[in-house]
Write a protein that holds these residues in place. Structure first.
Motif, PDB file in Angstrom:
ATOM      1  N   GLY A 120       0.761  -1.241   0.000  1.00 59.01           N
ATOM      2  CA  GLY A 120       0.000   0.000   0.000  1.00 59.01           C
ATOM      3  C   GLY A 120       0.793   1.293   0.000  1.00 59.01           C
ATOM      4  N   LYS A 121       2.108   1.226  -0.209  1.00 60.16           N
ATOM      5  CA  LYS A 121       2.929   2.446  -0.183  1.00 60.16           C
ATOM      6  C   LYS A 121       2.504   3.429  -1.271  1.00 60.16           C
ATOM      7  CE  LYS A 121       6.625   0.059  -0.911  1.00 60.16           C
ATOM      8  NZ  LYS A 121       6.041  -1.260  -1.028  1.00 60.16           N
ATOM      9  N   THR A 122       2.399   2.963  -2.483  1.00 62.31           N
ATOM     10  CA  THR A 122       2.018   3.837  -3.599  1.00 62.31           C
ATOM     11  C   THR A 122       0.574   4.280  -3.464  1.00 62.31           C
ATOM     12  OG1 THR A 122       3.620   2.712  -5.010  1.00 62.31           O
ATOM     13  CG2 THR A 122       1.930   4.020  -6.115  1.00 62.31           C
ATOM     14  N   THR A 123      -0.304   3.405  -3.038  1.00 56.58           N
ATOM     15  CA  THR A 123      -1.704   3.780  -2.821  1.00 56.58           C
ATOM     16  C   THR A 123      -1.797   4.913  -1.811  1.00 56.58           C
ATOM     17  OG1 THR A 123      -2.484   1.565  -3.367  1.00 56.58           O
ATOM     18  CG2 THR A 123      -3.956   2.931  -2.041  1.00 56.58           C
ATOM     19  N   LEU A 124      -1.023   4.833  -0.754  1.00 59.22           N
ATOM     20  CA  LEU A 124      -0.999   5.883   0.261  1.00 59.22           C
ATOM     21  C   LEU A 124      -0.568   7.223  -0.341  1.00 59.22           C
ATOM     22  CD1 LEU A 124      -1.402   6.137   3.388  1.00 59.22           C
ATOM     23  CD2 LEU A 124       1.077   5.976   3.540  1.00 59.22           C
ATOM     24  N   LEU A 125       0.452   7.220  -1.180  1.00 58.87           N
ATOM     25  CA  LEU A 125       0.904   8.448  -1.835  1.00 58.87           C
ATOM     26  C   LEU A 125      -0.153   8.981  -2.797  1.00 58.87           C
ATOM     27  CD1 LEU A 125       4.664   7.634  -2.534  1.00 58.87           C
ATOM     28  CD2 LEU A 125       3.716   9.144  -0.777  1.00 58.87           C
ATOM     29  N   HIS A 126      -0.830   8.097  -3.518  1.00 57.65           N
ATOM     30  CA  HIS A 126      -1.908   8.516  -4.426  1.00 57.65           C
ATOM     31  C   HIS A 126      -3.043   9.168  -3.638  1.00 57.65           C
ATOM     32  CE1 HIS A 126      -0.842   5.553  -7.910  1.00 57.65           C
ATOM     33  NE2 HIS A 126       0.144   6.376  -7.614  1.00 57.65           N
ATOM     34  N   ILE A 127      -3.405   8.573  -2.532  1.00 56.19           N
ATOM     35  CA  ILE A 127      -4.473   9.130  -1.694  1.00 56.19           C
ATOM     36  C   ILE A 127      -4.097  10.535  -1.226  1.00 56.19           C
ATOM     37  CG2 ILE A 127      -5.587   8.902   0.574  1.00 56.19           C
ATOM     38  CD1 ILE A 127      -5.615   5.815  -0.006  1.00 56.19           C
ATOM     39  N   LEU A 128      -2.894  10.694  -0.722  1.00 58.88           N
ATOM     40  CA  LEU A 128      -2.441  12.014  -0.273  1.00 58.88           C
ATOM     41  C   LEU A 128      -2.454  13.028  -1.414  1.00 58.88           C
ATOM     42  CD1 LEU A 128       0.539  11.248   2.122  1.00 58.88           C
ATOM     43  CD2 LEU A 128      -1.599  12.408   2.683  1.00 58.88           C
ATOM     44  N   ALA A 129      -1.929  12.650  -2.559  1.00 60.95           N
ATOM     45  CA  ALA A 129      -1.876  13.572  -3.707  1.00 60.95           C
ATOM     46  C   ALA A 129      -3.273  14.007  -4.119  1.00 60.95           C
ATOM     47  CB  ALA A 129      -1.160  12.908  -4.884  1.00 60.95           C
ATOM     48  N   ASN A 130      -4.200  13.076  -4.195  1.00 62.15           N
ATOM     49  CA  ASN A 130      -5.553  13.410  -4.635  1.00 62.15           C
ATOM     50  C   ASN A 130      -6.296  14.267  -3.622  1.00 62.15           C
ATOM     51  OD1 ASN A 130      -5.636  12.224  -7.238  1.00 62.15           O
ATOM     52  ND2 ASN A 130      -5.625  10.233  -6.249  1.00 62.15           N
ATOM     53  N   ILE A 131      -6.121  14.007  -2.355  1.00 63.39           N
ATOM     54  CA  ILE A 131      -6.786  14.837  -1.343  1.00 63.39           C
ATOM     55  C   ILE A 131      -6.172  16.233  -1.306  1.00 63.39           C
ATOM     56  CG2 ILE A 131      -7.062  15.179   1.154  1.00 63.39           C
ATOM     57  CD1 ILE A 131      -7.783  12.228   1.348  1.00 63.39           C
ATOM     58  N   LEU A 132      -4.876  16.327  -1.295  1.00 67.28           N
ATOM     59  CA  LEU A 132      -4.228  17.631  -1.213  1.00 67.28           C
ATOM     60  C   LEU A 132      -4.453  18.480  -2.460  1.00 67.28           C
ATOM     61  CD1 LEU A 132      -0.916  16.609   0.568  1.00 67.28           C
ATOM     62  CD2 LEU A 132      -2.933  17.719   1.569  1.00 67.28           C
ATOM     63  N   ASN A 133      -4.753  17.844  -3.579  1.00 64.00           N
ATOM     64  CA  ASN A 133      -5.046  18.565  -4.812  1.00 64.00           C
ATOM     65  C   ASN A 133      -6.546  18.660  -5.089  1.00 64.00           C
ATOM     66  OD1 ASN A 133      -2.478  19.375  -6.167  1.00 64.00           O
ATOM     67  ND2 ASN A 133      -2.045  17.227  -5.743  1.00 64.00           N
ATOM     68  N   GLU A 134      -7.372  18.270  -4.114  1.00 66.93           N
ATOM     69  CA  GLU A 134      -8.827  18.338  -4.212  1.00 66.93           C
ATOM     70  C   GLU A 134      -9.377  17.555  -5.403  1.00 66.93           C
ATOM     71  OE1 GLU A 134     -10.474  22.397  -3.055  1.00 66.93           O
ATOM     72  OE2 GLU A 134      -8.443  22.852  -3.744  1.00 66.93           O
ATOM     73  N   GLU A 135      -8.762  16.448  -5.742  1.00 61.18           N
ATOM     74  CA  GLU A 135      -9.189  15.588  -6.843  1.00 61.18           C
ATOM     75  C   GLU A 135     -10.112  14.497  -6.300  1.00 61.18           C
ATOM     76  OE1 GLU A 135      -8.574  15.984  -9.986  1.00 61.18           O
ATOM     77  OE2 GLU A 135      -6.765  17.169 -10.171  1.00 61.18           O
ATOM     78  N   TYR A 136     -11.220  14.898  -5.692  1.00 61.48           N
ATOM     79  CA  TYR A 136     -12.094  13.970  -4.988  1.00 61.48           C
ATOM     80  C   TYR A 136     -12.763  12.950  -5.892  1.00 61.48           C
ATOM     81  CZ  TYR A 136     -11.404  17.416  -1.333  1.00 61.48           C
ATOM     82  OH  TYR A 136     -10.844  18.265  -0.426  1.00 61.48           O
ATOM     83  N   ALA A 137     -13.122  13.312  -7.106  1.00 62.86           N
ATOM     84  CA  ALA A 137     -13.819  12.377  -7.984  1.00 62.86           C
ATOM     85  C   ALA A 137     -12.969  11.152  -8.296  1.00 62.86           C
ATOM     86  CB  ALA A 137     -14.241  13.062  -9.272  1.00 62.86           C
ATOM     87  N   ARG A 138     -11.682  11.275  -8.213  1.00 63.42           N
ATOM     88  CA  ARG A 138     -10.818  10.115  -8.466  1.00 63.42           C
ATOM     89  C   ARG A 138     -11.073   8.997  -7.454  1.00 63.42           C
ATOM     90  NH1 ARG A 138      -7.101  11.174 -12.389  1.00 63.42           N
ATOM     91  NH2 ARG A 138      -6.763  13.370 -12.855  1.00 63.42           N
ATOM     92  N   PHE A 139     -11.617   9.340  -6.290  1.00 61.93           N
ATOM     93  CA  PHE A 139     -11.907   8.315  -5.291  1.00 61.93           C
ATOM     94  C   PHE A 139     -13.093   7.444  -5.674  1.00 61.93           C
ATOM     95  CE2 PHE A 139      -9.291  11.310  -2.949  1.00 61.93           C
ATOM     96  CZ  PHE A 139      -8.377  10.443  -2.381  1.00 61.93           C
ATOM     97  N   ALA A 140     -13.835   7.828  -6.721  1.00 58.75           N
ATOM     98  CA  ALA A 140     -14.911   6.973  -7.235  1.00 58.75           C
ATOM     99  C   ALA A 140     -14.329   5.686  -7.812  1.00 58.75           C
ATOM    100  CB  ALA A 140     -15.717   7.713  -8.303  1.00 58.75           C
ATOM    101  N   PHE A 141     -13.028   5.676  -8.105  1.00 51.80           N
ATOM    102  CA  PHE A 141     -12.374   4.516  -8.705  1.00 51.80           C
ATOM    103  C   PHE A 141     -11.541   3.719  -7.702  1.00 51.80           C
ATOM    104  CE2 PHE A 141     -13.348   7.464 -12.023  1.00 51.80           C
ATOM    105  CZ  PHE A 141     -13.866   6.649 -13.020  1.00 51.80           C
ATOM    106  N   LEU A 142     -11.659   4.053  -6.423  1.00 48.79           N
ATOM    107  CA  LEU A 142     -10.940   3.324  -5.372  1.00 48.79           C
ATOM    108  C   LEU A 142     -11.956   2.788  -4.382  1.00 48.79           C
ATOM    109  CD1 LEU A 142      -8.190   2.613  -3.980  1.00 48.79           C
ATOM    110  CD2 LEU A 142      -8.471   4.730  -2.676  1.00 48.79           C
ATOM    111  N   LEU A 143     -11.887   1.510  -4.105  1.00 45.94           N
ATOM    112  CA  LEU A 143     -12.777   0.913  -3.117  1.00 45.94           C
ATOM    113  C   LEU A 143     -12.193   1.142  -1.722  1.00 45.94           C
ATOM    114  CD1 LEU A 143     -15.312  -0.763  -2.608  1.00 45.94           C
ATOM    115  CD2 LEU A 143     -13.923  -2.815  -2.865  1.00 45.94           C
ATOM    116  N   PHE A 144     -12.971   1.766  -0.840  1.00 53.03           N
ATOM    117  CA  PHE A 144     -12.546   2.038   0.531  1.00 53.03           C
ATOM    118  C   PHE A 144     -13.792   2.321   1.366  1.00 53.03           C
ATOM    119  CE2 PHE A 144     -13.048   6.168  -1.345  1.00 53.03           C
ATOM    120  CZ  PHE A 144     -13.513   6.976  -0.333  1.00 53.03           C
TER     121      PHE A 144
END
Length: 162
Positions: free
Chosen positions: A54-78
């Motif tokens: 999950g190292k890369t997933t963690l970095l992707h999550i941080l990048a998307n939240i800090l850049n307000e790219e919320y719609a990208r989370f529609a493609f991640l199951l959590f």
């Protein structure tokens, strides 16, 4: 959500940009399989572990939240994501309502956005066809909060069509 709420949210994140560091990230049921939790200290932090942890997933999550790219989370199951910055907490929660998944975004405990996962997925993959469906118009009018495209020093989720 009206424009004022979104503008207020952006201002809060700009204030957060002056924070020196991310304190912690907690993700529950990522990919429906495991939980991730990381706490950070000021200065340099090193993420290490075996492949697939999950190292890369963690970095992707941080990048998307800090850049307000919320719609990208529609493609991640959590189930939930909580990111604590210096003086600011941003959380995302994925829920099921009437058989439809939706994601709610909160900043400092205040709800700033809720969007339907399936409609966002359709919209991202075919924006011309789905832009006028219920619930999508508001998000497309405010697309800078949903799918901004700009420079990001960290990678963001890639979309794969299967």
């Amino acid at each position: 959500m009206d424009g004022a709420g979104i503008a207020g949210h952006t201002f809060e994140l700009r204030e957060a940009a002056h924070a020196n560091w991310v304190r912690s990230v907690e993700v529950t049921s990522v990919y429906g399989r495991f939980d991730l939790k990381a706490e950070f200290q000021p200065g340099v932090n090193i993420l290490y572990g075996k492949n697939g942890t999950g190292k890369t997933t963690l970095l992707h999550i941080l990048a998307n939240i800090l850049n307000e790219e919320y719609a990208r989370f529609a493609f991640l199951l959590f189930d939930s994501i909580i990111v604590e910055l210096e003086g600011l907490v941003i959380s995302l929660k994925r829920t099921q309502k009437s058989g439809e998944a939706e994601i709610t975004v909160k900043v400092k405990g205040q709800q700033i956005l809720t969007f339907p996962v399936q409609k966002i997925q359709k919209w991202v993959l075919d924006p011309e066809r789905y832009q006028y469906q219920a619930g999508i118009g508001q998000l497309s009018r405010n697309s800078r909060i949903v799918l901004r495209t700009h420079y990001c020093p960290l990678p963001t989720f890639r979309l794969f069509v299967r």
